[in-house]
Design an enzyme around this catalytic site. Structure first.
Site, PDB file in Angstrom:
ATOM      1  N   ASP A  79       0.841  -1.204   0.000  1.00  0.00           N
ATOM      2  CA  ASP A  79       0.000   0.000   0.000  1.00  0.00           C
ATOM      3  C   ASP A  79       0.880   1.259   0.000  1.00  0.00           C
ATOM      4  OD1 ASP A  79       0.895  -0.180   2.594  1.00  0.00           O
ATOM      5  OD2 ASP A  79      -1.069   0.118   3.527  1.00  0.00           O
ATOM      6  N   SER A  80       2.194   1.063   0.009  1.00  0.00           N
ATOM      7  CA  SER A  80       3.110   2.182  -0.244  1.00  0.00           C
ATOM      8  C   SER A  80       2.892   2.744  -1.650  1.00  0.00           C
ATOM      9  CB  SER A  80       4.571   1.757  -0.067  1.00  0.00           C
ATOM     10  OG  SER A  80       4.846   0.603  -0.831  1.00  0.00           O
ATOM     11  N   ASP A 118      -1.081  -6.137  -0.272  1.00  0.00           N
ATOM     12  CA  ASP A 118      -1.467  -5.522   1.007  1.00  0.00           C
ATOM     13  C   ASP A 118      -2.973  -5.319   1.109  1.00  0.00           C
ATOM     14  OD1 ASP A 118       0.568  -5.050   2.838  1.00  0.00           O
ATOM     15  OD2 ASP A 118       1.189  -3.170   1.906  1.00  0.00           O
ATOM     16  N   LYS A 148      -1.198  -9.354   2.834  1.00  0.00           N
ATOM     17  CA  LYS A 148      -0.451  -8.877   4.005  1.00  0.00           C
ATOM     18  C   LYS A 148      -1.311  -7.881   4.753  1.00  0.00           C
ATOM     19  CE  LYS A 148       3.250  -5.903   3.780  1.00  0.00           C
ATOM     20  NZ  LYS A 148       2.726  -4.769   4.601  1.00  0.00           N
ATOM     21  N   GLU A 150      -1.358  -5.378   8.640  1.00  0.00           N
ATOM     22  CA  GLU A 150      -0.551  -4.832   9.733  1.00  0.00           C
ATOM     23  C   GLU A 150      -1.163  -5.179  11.088  1.00  0.00           C
ATOM     24  OE1 GLU A 150       0.035  -0.632   9.112  1.00  0.00           O
ATOM     25  OE2 GLU A 150       0.989  -0.935   7.158  1.00  0.00           O
ATOM     26  N   GLU A 217       9.421  -3.962  10.422  1.00  0.00           N
ATOM     27  CA  GLU A 217       9.837  -2.668   9.863  1.00  0.00           C
ATOM     28  C   GLU A 217      10.352  -1.747  10.967  1.00  0.00           C
ATOM     29  OE1 GLU A 217       7.062  -0.838   7.169  1.00  0.00           O
ATOM     30  OE2 GLU A 217       8.236   0.997   7.029  1.00  0.00           O
TER      31      GLU A 217
HETATM   32  O1  KIV Z   1       3.590  -1.183   1.585  1.00  0.00           O
HETATM   33  C1  KIV Z   1       4.787  -1.467   1.661  1.00  0.00           C
HETATM   34  O2  KIV Z   1       5.600  -1.106   0.810  1.00  0.00           O
HETATM   35  C2  KIV Z   1       5.244  -2.241   2.801  1.00  0.00           C
HETATM   36  C3  KIV Z   1       6.719  -2.399   2.957  1.00  0.00           C
HETATM   37  C4  KIV Z   1       7.267  -1.183   3.584  1.00  0.00           C
HETATM   38  C5  KIV Z   1       7.062  -3.616   3.710  1.00  0.00           C
HETATM   39  O3  KIV Z   1       4.462  -2.682   3.578  1.00  0.00           O
END
Ligand code: KIV
Length: 300
Positions: A79-80, A118, A148, A150, A217
Site C-alpha cells: 500500500d506504499s 497488502d 499482508k 498490519e 519494519e
Molecule cells: O507497503 C509497503 O511497501 C510495505 C513495505 C514497507 C514492507 O508494507
C-alpha cells in the site's frame, strides 16, 4: 467496478503490451531455484536452510516483469503505492480498488515470484468478517498468492479467519505505516525492554494465528534477531538489520527514483537521474527535429 475472477488472467499469461524481459532458457534463481514458481513452502524451507528471502515492492506490470525476470523471490504489492505512485502523503487513502488494480497488473506478468498484496487501511480492522471479505476479493481478482496486513495481537483474529479460508497471510509489525498517526510518524519500534517484549508477543500472536511470514519494519537489530530466532516462520526485515530471514525494500528507494531514500535503504541505481536525462534528450531531439529519424517512420 470490480472485475470477476473469470476475467482475471492466469498469473503466467503475459499481459498485452508488456514486453517480456525473460531471457529464454535462464532458470529461476533464489529460494525456489529449479521450481517454476515460488510457493509458500519455499519461504519456510528458506528459513530452515538459512537462505535469505528477497522481496521488493511492485505496483505495475512493466516493473514487475523486470523484477520477476531478474529473479526476485517475492513481490509485494504494497500500500506504499499511495506514497510512491498515487501522490498521497501517506498510505491511508489507498483503497481496495487501488490494490486490486495494482495486484492484477503485477500478478499478470509474474511467472516465478510469490506475489503478496497488502490489505489497505480500513479494509480489515472492523473484524474477521471484513478482513476475510477483503482478502477473498484480492485473491479472486488479482491472481496473487497471499495478502499482508498490519498489526499483531490486535489483528490475530483477522489473520486466523483469512488463513482458515486457505489464504496465506503475511503479517507486518514494528513501524506500521497505516498507524502512523498513533505512532507519531516513522519511528523505530521495539526499543527498550518493555517495547521489545510487546513486539515479541505480537510476533508470536501473528505466528499462532497462522501467518506464513512476518515483515519487521524499523526494529532494532537485536530485537529483530531475537524474534527471528524464536519464530518458526520467516521474518522479512526493512530497517531491521541483517539478522532476519529476508529483506524487503520499496523499489523506488532501492532504485534511486527520488532524491530522498530512508536511511535503511541502499540505492542500487540512480534511475530517477537516468529517466530525467532520457526525458531531456527526447524533448531536445523533438525540438531540433532529430527525432524521429527515417527508421522510425513508415513509408508509403
Ligand atoms: O507497503 C509497503 O511497501 C510495505 C513495505 C514497507 C514492507 O508494507
Amino acid at each position: 467496478m470490480a472485475t470477476t475472477s473469470h476475467n482475471t488472467p492466469a498469473p503466467s499469461d503475459p499481459a498485452p503490451g508488456v514486453r517480456s524481459v525473460t531471457s529464454g532458457d535462464d532458470a529461476p534463481t533464489g529460494i525456489a531455484a529449479g521450481a517454476r514458481r515460488v510457493r509458500v513452502h519455499h519461504l519456510q524451507q528458506a528459513k530452515e536452510r538459512g537462505e535469505k528471502i528477497t522481496m521488493l515492492t511492485a505496483y505495475d506490470a512493466a516493473t514487475a516483469a523486470i523484477m520477476d525476470a531478474a529473479g526476485i523471490d517475492t513481490l509485494l504489492v504494497g500500500d506504499s503505492i499511495g506514497n510512491t505512485m498515487l501522490g498521497h502523503a501517506t498510505t491511508l487513502p489507498v483503497t481496495l480498488d487501488d490494490m486490486v488494480r495494482a495486484g492484477r497488473a503485477v500478478a499478470s506478468v509474474t511467472q516465478h515470484a510469490f506475489v503478496v498484496v497488502d490489505l489497505p487501511f480500513g479494509t480489515y480492522e472492523a473484524g474477521p468478517e471484513q478482513a476475510l471479505a477483503s482478502a477473498v476479493r484480492i485473491m479472486k481478482e488479482t491472481g496473487a498468492s497471499a495478502v499482508k496486513l498490519e498489526g499483531g495481537r490486535r489483528s490475530a483474529a483477522q489473520i486466523q479467519a483469512i488463513t482458515s479460508a486457505g489464504i496465506p497471510v503475511v503479517g507486518h509489525l514494528g513501524y506500521t505505516p497505516q498507524s502512523e498517526n498513533a505512532l507519531g510518524g516513522p519511528r523505530v519500534q521495539g526499543r527498550g525492554d518493555d517495547a521489545a517484549e510487546e513486539l515479541s508477543q505480537d510476533a508470536l500472536a501473528v505466528q499462532e494465528a497462522g501467518a506464513v511470514a512476518v515483515v519487521l519494519e524499523m526494529v532494532p537489530v537485536e530485537v529483530a534477531a531475537r524474534i527471528t530466532e524464536f519464530l518458526a516462520i520467516p521474518t522479512i526485515g526493512i530497517g531491521a538489520g541483517p539478522d532476519v530471514d529476508g529483506q524487503v525494500l520499496v523499489w523506488t528507494d532501492m532504485a534511486g527514483m527520488t532524491d530522498w531514500s530512508p536511511r535503511f535503504a541502499r540505492r542500487y541505481a540512480e534511475l530517477g537521474r537516468v529517466l530525467g536525462q532520457a526525458v531531456t534528450d527526447f524533448a531536445a531531439e523533438v525540438r531540433t527535429g532529430a527525432f524521429p529519424a527515417p527508421e522510425h517512420a513508415f513509408q508509403q
